[in-house]
Motif scaffolding. Structure first.
Motif, mmCIF file in Angstrom:
data_model
loop_
_atom_site.group_PDB
_atom_site.id
_atom_site.type_symbol
_atom_site.label_atom_id
_atom_site.label_comp_id
_atom_site.label_asym_id
_atom_site.label_seq_id
_atom_site.Cartn_x
_atom_site.Cartn_y
_atom_site.Cartn_z
ATOM 1 N N THR A 190 0.833 -1.217 0.000
ATOM 2 C CA THR A 190 0.000 0.000 0.000
ATOM 3 C C THR A 190 0.863 1.260 0.000
ATOM 4 N N ILE A 191 1.930 1.252 0.794
ATOM 5 C CA ILE A 191 2.856 2.395 0.813
ATOM 6 C C ILE A 191 3.449 2.609 -0.579
ATOM 7 N N TYR A 192 3.869 1.514 -1.216
ATOM 8 C CA TYR A 192 4.455 1.610 -2.558
ATOM 9 C C TYR A 192 3.438 2.171 -3.552
ATOM 10 N N ILE A 193 2.213 1.664 -3.511
ATOM 11 C CA ILE A 193 1.179 2.111 -4.461
ATOM 12 C C ILE A 193 0.885 3.603 -4.283
ATOM 13 N N LYS A 194 0.711 4.028 -3.039
ATOM 14 C CA LYS A 194 0.298 5.408 -2.765
ATOM 15 C C LYS A 194 1.428 6.419 -2.890
ATOM 16 N N GLU A 195 2.625 6.051 -2.447
ATOM 17 C CA GLU A 195 3.709 7.030 -2.386
ATOM 18 C C GLU A 195 4.678 6.981 -3.571
ATOM 19 N N ILE A 196 4.773 5.850 -4.230
ATOM 20 C CA ILE A 196 5.748 5.706 -5.320
ATOM 21 C C ILE A 196 5.057 5.491 -6.663
ATOM 22 N N ARG A 197 4.244 4.446 -6.752
ATOM 23 C CA ARG A 197 3.631 4.078 -8.028
ATOM 24 C C ARG A 197 2.737 5.185 -8.561
ATOM 25 N N SER A 198 2.064 5.896 -7.673
ATOM 26 C CA SER A 198 1.126 6.957 -8.090
ATOM 27 C C SER A 198 1.837 8.137 -8.748
ATOM 28 N N HIS A 199 3.165 8.233 -8.592
ATOM 29 C CA HIS A 199 3.929 9.350 -9.173
ATOM 30 C C HIS A 199 4.670 8.944 -10.456
ATOM 31 N N ILE A 200 4.425 7.714 -10.911
ATOM 32 C CA ILE A 200 5.089 7.231 -12.136
ATOM 33 C C ILE A 200 4.163 7.453 -13.327
ATOM 34 N N THR A 201 4.744 7.867 -14.456
ATOM 35 C CA THR A 201 3.974 7.937 -15.699
ATOM 36 C C THR A 201 3.896 6.521 -16.255
ATOM 37 N N ILE A 202 2.710 5.934 -16.185
ATOM 38 C CA ILE A 202 2.559 4.508 -16.473
ATOM 39 C C ILE A 202 2.176 4.278 -17.929
ATOM 40 N N SER A 203 2.882 3.345 -18.573
ATOM 41 C CA SER A 203 2.558 2.951 -19.945
ATOM 42 C C SER A 203 1.147 2.353 -19.970
ATOM 43 N N PRO A 204 0.336 2.683 -20.979
ATOM 44 C CA PRO A 204 -1.057 2.205 -21.031
ATOM 45 C C PRO A 204 -1.206 0.690 -20.878
ATOM 46 N N LEU A 205 -0.217 -0.076 -21.368
ATOM 47 C CA LEU A 205 -0.300 -1.536 -21.292
ATOM 48 C C LEU A 205 -0.173 -2.063 -19.861
ATOM 49 N N TYR A 206 0.375 -1.228 -18.956
ATOM 50 C CA TYR A 206 0.700 -1.723 -17.615
ATOM 51 C C TYR A 206 -0.040 -0.962 -16.514
#
Length: 298
Positions: A190-206
């Motif tokens: 949850t920490i990773y999703i909220k604090e790190i992953r949410s700030h990445i520009t994510i490729s549409p496939l992923y």
């Protein structure tokens, strides 16, 4: 060419009738291509469909000089399966591997890490870097859920059922299972999703892929290996470890703490209990303790 049609049919058979994963099918195809390369290199003008035992034997001998017995055995098994299919489908009448024995290989006991070693590896992660929180979540998930590395890299956000305390895992042959996940591991994800992953520009496939690299794409298996190898070097761990070591440690520690083999089998996604039984050989002292504690004639 007729053998190319046979190979195409065989791959279709592996996928549809045997339900094998893409990686497994690739391994079978690799074995066949190895044989074809051998024929071409040695100017042997015979189709794989018509190949004889006399040609197969020198090929196996040639391969055995460069690989260990386990790899040699896997190659023979893969080719035997292919030629058995050709016999079944009337491409040929005999299997040229019938008279070739696989080398005897001992059952290799898995390497394991102690709880202290796992703690040391996780504590060595630099949490000041964005990938640090991700890597901590990765190692916690590998160990607490006993995942294969491919299962980890393919894990989706939609596979997380934290309220129920489970994650949905897609294993070999695209077989799915639900694996319990503890509150601690849920917290790190949850920490990773909220604090790190949410700030990445994510490729549409992923968009749904859980663990991503800095470019917003799915992590490779090789990257997971690299993360673990670098942490092992950082703490001076003199063991040859890989992502699979965490899976082995997960099963071993469960067994040592009293979990039954059937439960471990279900969590690991082993098709046969025989595969899980290898963990019975890891810590014999634990088995003696179980006998002393539970047998009526102790």
């Amino acid at each position: 060419m007729k053998w190319q049609n046979a190979l195409k049919d065989y791959k279709h058979y592996l996928k549809i009738e045997r339900g094998l994963s893409k990686n497994s099918i690739t391994n079978y195809e690799y074995d066949i291509n190895k044989l074809i390369d051998y024929l071409e290199t040695n100017n042997i003008t015979v189709s794989p469909i018509n190949i004889s035992n006399e040609v197969i034997q020198p090929f196996i001998y040639d391969v055995s000089k460069n690989v260990n017995p386990r790899s040699q055995s896997r190659l023979i098994s893969g080719l035997r399966s292919f030629f058995s299919y050709l016999v079944f489908e009337d491409y040929r009448t005999t299997n040229p591997l019938d008279l070739i024995e696989s080398p005897k290989i001992g059952r290799k006991l898995p390497d394991t890490l102690s709880i202290e070693e796992i703690d040391s590896l996780i504590n060595a992660i630099d949490l000041s870097k964005p990938e640090g929180q991700r890597n901590k979540a990765i190692l916690e998930t590998l160990y607490s859920c006993g995942l294969r590395v491919s299962e980890l890299t393919n894990l989706k956000i939609s596979d997380l059922f934290f309220e129920e305390g489970f994650i949905k895992v897609t294993g070999k042959g695209d077989k799915q299972r639900f694996v319990p996940i503890g509150p601690s591991t849920q917290k790190y994800i949850t920490i990773y999703i909220k604090e790190i992953r949410s700030h990445i520009t994510i490729s549409p496939l992923y968009k749904d892929t859980l663990f991503l690299n800095r470019r917003g794409k799915q992590l490779t298996r090789a990257m997971i290996f690299t993360i673990i190898k670098q942490l092992a070097e950082k703490i001076g761990l003199n063991k040859n470890i890989s992502p699979h070591t965490f899976r082995h440690s997960f099963a071993t520690h469960l067994l040592e703490n009293g979990a039954d083999l059937r439960a471990i089998q279900l969590m690991l996604g082993h098709e046969s209990i025989t595969t899980t039984e290898i963990y019975m050989h890891v810590d014999r002292s634990h088995l003696k303790e179980v006998l002393t504690k539970y047998h009526p004639r102790k």
